[in-house]
Design a protein around this motif. Structure first.
Motif, PDB file in Angstrom:
ATOM      1  N   GLY A 233     -17.978 -10.828 -24.933  1.00 46.63           N
ATOM      2  CA  GLY A 233     -18.343 -11.886 -24.002  1.00 46.63           C
ATOM      3  C   GLY A 233     -18.514 -11.423 -22.580  1.00 46.63           C
ATOM      4  O   GLY A 233     -18.249 -12.183 -21.641  1.00 46.63           O
ATOM      5  N   ILE A 234     -18.974 -10.176 -22.394  1.00 50.95           N
ATOM      6  CA  ILE A 234     -19.146  -9.648 -21.034  1.00 50.95           C
ATOM      7  C   ILE A 234     -20.624  -9.667 -20.651  1.00 50.95           C
ATOM      8  O   ILE A 234     -21.500  -9.840 -21.499  1.00 50.95           O
ATOM      9  N   SER A 235     -20.884  -9.481 -19.376  1.00 52.75           N
ATOM     10  CA  SER A 235     -22.251  -9.563 -18.867  1.00 52.75           C
ATOM     11  C   SER A 235     -23.085  -8.351 -19.279  1.00 52.75           C
ATOM     12  O   SER A 235     -22.552  -7.323 -19.690  1.00 52.75           O
ATOM     13  N   GLY A 236     -24.385  -8.502 -19.137  1.00 55.34           N
ATOM     14  CA  GLY A 236     -25.299  -7.407 -19.429  1.00 55.34           C
ATOM     15  C   GLY A 236     -26.151  -7.621 -20.659  1.00 55.34           C
ATOM     16  O   GLY A 236     -27.114  -6.877 -20.893  1.00 55.34           O
ATOM     17  N   VAL A 237     -25.833  -8.641 -21.457  1.00 55.77           N
ATOM     18  CA  VAL A 237     -26.581  -8.889 -22.694  1.00 55.77           C
ATOM     19  C   VAL A 237     -28.021  -9.287 -22.388  1.00 55.77           C
ATOM     20  O   VAL A 237     -28.966  -8.758 -22.985  1.00 55.77           O
ATOM     21  N   LEU A 238     -28.202 -10.198 -21.454  1.00 60.59           N
ATOM     22  CA  LEU A 238     -29.544 -10.687 -21.132  1.00 60.59           C
ATOM     23  C   LEU A 238     -30.439  -9.559 -20.636  1.00 60.59           C
ATOM     24  O   LEU A 238     -31.596  -9.439 -21.056  1.00 60.59           O
ATOM     25  N   SER A 239     -29.919  -8.726 -19.745  1.00 60.42           N
ATOM     26  CA  SER A 239     -30.746  -7.645 -19.192  1.00 60.42           C
ATOM     27  C   SER A 239     -31.160  -6.650 -20.276  1.00 60.42           C
ATOM     28  O   SER A 239     -32.292  -6.168 -20.288  1.00 60.42           O
ATOM     29  N   LEU A 240     -30.260  -6.362 -21.220  1.00 65.47           N
ATOM     30  CA  LEU A 240     -30.593  -5.454 -22.313  1.00 65.47           C
ATOM     31  C   LEU A 240     -31.613  -6.086 -23.251  1.00 65.47           C
ATOM     32  O   LEU A 240     -32.553  -5.415 -23.712  1.00 65.47           O
TER      33      LEU A 240
END
Length: 266
Positions: A233-240
């Motif tokens: 549940g940490i950030s960075g998923v959308l950018s990847l």
């Protein structure tokens, strides 16, 4: 913008070979979800301790405390990456490379269809085939979890996991598609279109094997898959996800442009 007769032919072929891949993925998906049982999970943990290098190489190490984490570790570390990749290579060879290699593309282009219409039809068939495969296995996973471990699965994150898997496979497919549009013979396609994704996965395996090789992860597209980030549940998923989508779109477009311009000996 597509040729319906050709599209129907492609989808019939997808159905024929898709049965094999679907059966394999259903077997592994249901089996791994079933193994979330504490006794079975403990056995897999022991395997990690006994063979840490091998399990790490194939991506089967990591958090297993929740059902989603367990699925991510044991299904999306290897099975859901490699088996759909083989499916995609077979489809690209059938939909594009085989027609070019044996000269039958000339027959397709002798019909009232432009090059762009033909190649867009083949690309549409490829994307839809992969989407159907991932969607079906996602549904099987949801159903299996609901039956075996009702209420234990974080459905929202599970859907995110499968969306990211789909985008990764679009990127893998785009590499093969561009290679099929670029080369005139199958050997070139298999060397680059199939060889490069396989090489990327081998690099991923080596980078997983130990701290000494961890920096190799920056040399493979599989690092873009944000499975662990989704689970945690940490950030960075959308950018990847956006990165994978944009890269795939660019390579698909380059493939169409290359096919439009290439000499097909007609």
């Amino acid at each position: 913008m597509i040729s319906l007769p050709l599209f129907k032919r492609n989808m019939l072929y997808t159905a024929k070979i898709g049965i094999i891949f679907i059966a394999i993925l259903i077997m592994y998906t249901t089996m791994i979800i079933y193994m979330f049982d504490p006794a079975m999970a403990e056995m897999l943990t022991q395997y990690q301790e006994m063979m840490p290098g091998i399990m790490a190489a194939v991506g089967m190490t990591g958090s297993t405390g929740t059902l989603l984490a367990f699925i991510n570790t044991y299904l999306y570390g290897f099975i859901m990456l490699v088996i759909p990749m083989v499916f995609e290579i077979i489809l690209i060879n059938k939909f594009v490379m085989k027609y070019v290699d044996n000269g039958s593309m000339a027959c397709l282009l002798s019909t009232p269809n432009t090059r762009v219409k033909i190649i867009i039809t083949q690309l549409t068939s490829l994307i839809l085939s992969v989407a159907l495969l991932i969607t079906l296995i996602t549904g099987i996973g949801l159903l299996s979890c609901a039956i075996m471990f009702p209420g234990d699965l974080d459905i929202g994150r599970y859907l995110q996991l499968n969306l990211s898997a789909f985008l990764l496979h679009m990127l893998i497919s785009s590499i093969g598609f561009l290679a099929a549009c670029f080369f005139d013979e199958s050997k070139g396609f298999f060397a680059v279109g199939a060889g490069l994704p396989i090489l990327f996965y081998l690099i991923q395996m080596i980078s997983n094997a130990g701290e000494k090789f961890k920096d190799l992860k920056y040399c493979t597209i599989f690092t873009l898959f944000p499975g662990d980030k989704i689970v945690e549940g940490i950030s960075g998923v959308l950018s990847l996800n956006v990165t994978m989508a944009v890269m795939a779109a660019v390579l698909f477009i380059l493939g169409v442009i290359r096919f439009k311009q290439k000499d097909l000996f007609i």
